[in-house]
Scaffold this motif. Structure first.
Motif, mmCIF file in Angstrom:
data_model
loop_
_atom_site.group_PDB
_atom_site.id
_atom_site.type_symbol
_atom_site.label_atom_id
_atom_site.label_comp_id
_atom_site.label_asym_id
_atom_site.label_seq_id
_atom_site.Cartn_x
_atom_site.Cartn_y
_atom_site.Cartn_z
ATOM 1 N N HIS A 201 0.841 -1.202 0.000
ATOM 2 C CA HIS A 201 0.000 0.000 0.000
ATOM 3 C C HIS A 201 0.876 1.252 0.000
ATOM 4 N N MET A 202 1.989 1.191 0.720
ATOM 5 C CA MET A 202 2.898 2.335 0.765
ATOM 6 C C MET A 202 3.601 2.540 -0.577
ATOM 7 N N LEU A 203 3.914 1.437 -1.256
ATOM 8 C CA LEU A 203 4.599 1.514 -2.548
ATOM 9 C C LEU A 203 3.660 1.891 -3.683
ATOM 10 N N ASN A 204 2.369 1.673 -3.502
ATOM 11 C CA ASN A 204 1.440 1.778 -4.617
ATOM 12 C C ASN A 204 1.440 3.130 -5.341
ATOM 13 N N PRO A 205 1.398 4.270 -4.649
ATOM 14 C CA PRO A 205 1.407 5.541 -5.375
ATOM 15 C C PRO A 205 2.628 5.698 -6.279
ATOM 16 N N VAL A 206 3.779 5.240 -5.810
ATOM 17 C CA VAL A 206 5.005 5.339 -6.591
ATOM 18 C C VAL A 206 4.948 4.396 -7.787
ATOM 19 N N ARG A 207 4.496 3.164 -7.546
ATOM 20 C CA ARG A 207 4.441 2.181 -8.632
ATOM 21 C C ARG A 207 3.448 2.613 -9.707
ATOM 22 N N ILE A 208 2.270 3.064 -9.308
ATOM 23 C CA ILE A 208 1.248 3.467 -10.268
ATOM 24 C C ILE A 208 1.713 4.681 -11.079
ATOM 25 N N GLY A 209 2.324 5.637 -10.411
ATOM 26 C CA GLY A 209 2.827 6.813 -11.110
ATOM 27 C C GLY A 209 3.873 6.443 -12.147
ATOM 28 N N PRO B 177 -7.518 12.918 -17.566
ATOM 29 C CA PRO B 177 -8.258 12.120 -16.573
ATOM 30 C C PRO B 177 -8.092 10.609 -16.748
ATOM 31 N N LYS B 178 -8.116 10.120 -17.978
ATOM 32 C CA LYS B 178 -7.966 8.687 -18.241
ATOM 33 C C LYS B 178 -6.899 8.471 -19.317
ATOM 34 N N PRO B 179 -5.656 8.686 -18.957
ATOM 35 C CA PRO B 179 -4.575 8.648 -19.948
ATOM 36 C C PRO B 179 -4.317 7.274 -20.559
ATOM 37 N N LEU B 180 -4.783 6.206 -19.894
ATOM 38 C CA LEU B 180 -4.520 4.862 -20.399
ATOM 39 C C LEU B 180 -5.724 4.272 -21.124
ATOM 40 N N ALA B 181 -6.702 5.103 -21.444
ATOM 41 C CA ALA B 181 -7.904 4.632 -22.127
ATOM 42 C C ALA B 181 -7.546 3.942 -23.441
ATOM 43 N N GLY B 182 -8.147 2.768 -23.650
ATOM 44 C CA GLY B 182 -7.914 2.033 -24.882
ATOM 45 C C GLY B 182 -6.763 1.061 -24.826
ATOM 46 N N GLU C 4 -6.907 -1.954 -9.815
ATOM 47 C CA GLU C 4 -7.938 -0.934 -9.624
ATOM 48 C C GLU C 4 -7.471 0.463 -10.040
ATOM 49 N N PRO C 5 -6.294 0.919 -9.632
ATOM 50 C CA PRO C 5 -5.833 2.240 -10.100
ATOM 51 C C PRO C 5 -5.659 2.289 -11.616
ATOM 52 N N LEU C 6 -5.165 1.204 -12.224
ATOM 53 C CA LEU C 6 -5.000 1.188 -13.671
ATOM 54 C C LEU C 6 -6.357 1.267 -14.368
ATOM 55 N N SER C 7 -7.346 0.613 -13.801
ATOM 56 C CA SER C 7 -8.700 0.688 -14.354
ATOM 57 C C SER C 7 -9.236 2.109 -14.258
ATOM 58 N N ARG C 8 -8.987 2.769 -13.146
ATOM 59 C CA ARG C 8 -9.448 4.156 -12.987
ATOM 60 C C ARG C 8 -8.740 5.106 -13.948
ATOM 61 N N LEU C 9 -7.549 4.714 -14.390
ATOM 62 C CA LEU C 9 -6.811 5.518 -15.372
ATOM 63 C C LEU C 9 -7.288 5.238 -16.794
#
Length: 249
Positions: free
Chosen positions: A36-44, A61-66, A81-86
């Motif tokens: 959980h602590m690593l997640n913001p860094v990994r997702i970014g 807002p959704k840079p990974l759409a498609g 989940e974060p990748l889906s939100r992106l």
């Protein structure tokens, strides 16, 4: 599933280990607190590297759409989940059935459309599946056969696609901080979560990917700041945790 292939890459002891604590995936103060602590860094990191690779604006807002992304060893869905939100079209795969149950239930409660499958990378390869990107976060240090796993994971990346990985380097510093510090002193993880001998040096990762047609394009460390109690990217320090981004020509 090919019994020979599955036996070569899946470590039953590791599956049993994570099944025993699967109910804690979404407890930010539980057994998976470090993730959980690593997640913001990994997702970014994943977002920014994929945007650079595919010509996207990371500030949208959704840079990974498609983009289709497969998270191998997805656990409870902390990356999915974060990748889906992106905006990504996400498939989460894990060899631990209980983790998939937890991930699916949580995604449904969050209103997210994520495909979760209790299977392995080699099974997807046999099915002929391919994705724009494959993600392996804190997975390669738990597999039975590193080269076999990397071969399967790379086969799931379409030509021109990419792979993002994170793992531990096998150094004296990673033993002191990743094993002694995290498991025995800070008690972030249960003792025995990691085997230092299975940590992967960047050179070993590159060597394992090279025969698959994938080349590491970027390496970046992740370092812990005890004052701020958070992780941050540390491009010049890959001695403990590090991220890698590989591309398939």
């Amino acid at each position: 599933m090919s019994a020979k292939s599955a036996a070569a890459t899946v470590d039953p002891a590791e599956i049993e280990k994570f099944a025993a604590i699967a109910d804690q995936w979404w407890d930010a103060e539980g057994e998976f607190k470090p993730l959980h602590m690593l997640n913001p860094v990994r997702i970014g990191y994943i977002r920014d590297r994929l945007c650079a690779r595919f010509g996207r604006d990371p500030l949208k807002p959704k840079p990974l759409a498609g983009l289709s992304i497969c998270d191998i060893g997805c656990g409870g869905g902390l990356i999915c989940e974060p990748l889906s939100r992106l905006g990504a079209d996400v498939t989460g795969v894990d060899a631990t059935g209980r983790s998939i149950d937890i991930a699916l239930n949580h995604a449904q409660r969050m209103g997210l459309d994520i495909r979760y499958r209790h299977t392995t990378a080699d099974q997807l390869v046999e099915e002929g599946a391919q994705f724009d990107a494959v993600v392996n976060m804190e997975v390669v240090e738990h597999v039975a056969d590193l080269h076999g796993f990397l071969s399967d994971a790379a086969a799931l990346v379409r030509p021109g696609g990419a792979m993002a990985l994170s793992t531990f380097n096998r150094t004296a510093k990673s033993f002191a901080l990743g094993i002694v510090g995290a498991e025995y002193i800070l008690r972030w993880l249960p003792r025995g979560t990691h085997n230092w001998r299975k940590f992967v040096k960047p050179s070993e990762l590159a060597a394992g990917l090279r025969p698959t047609g994938m080349q590491i394009a970027d390496l970046c460390g992740m370092a812990y700041n005890p004052v701020q109690d958070e992780f941050h990217l540390a491009p010049r320090d890959v001695a403990v945790n590090y991220l890698a981004f590989a591309i398939k020509s």
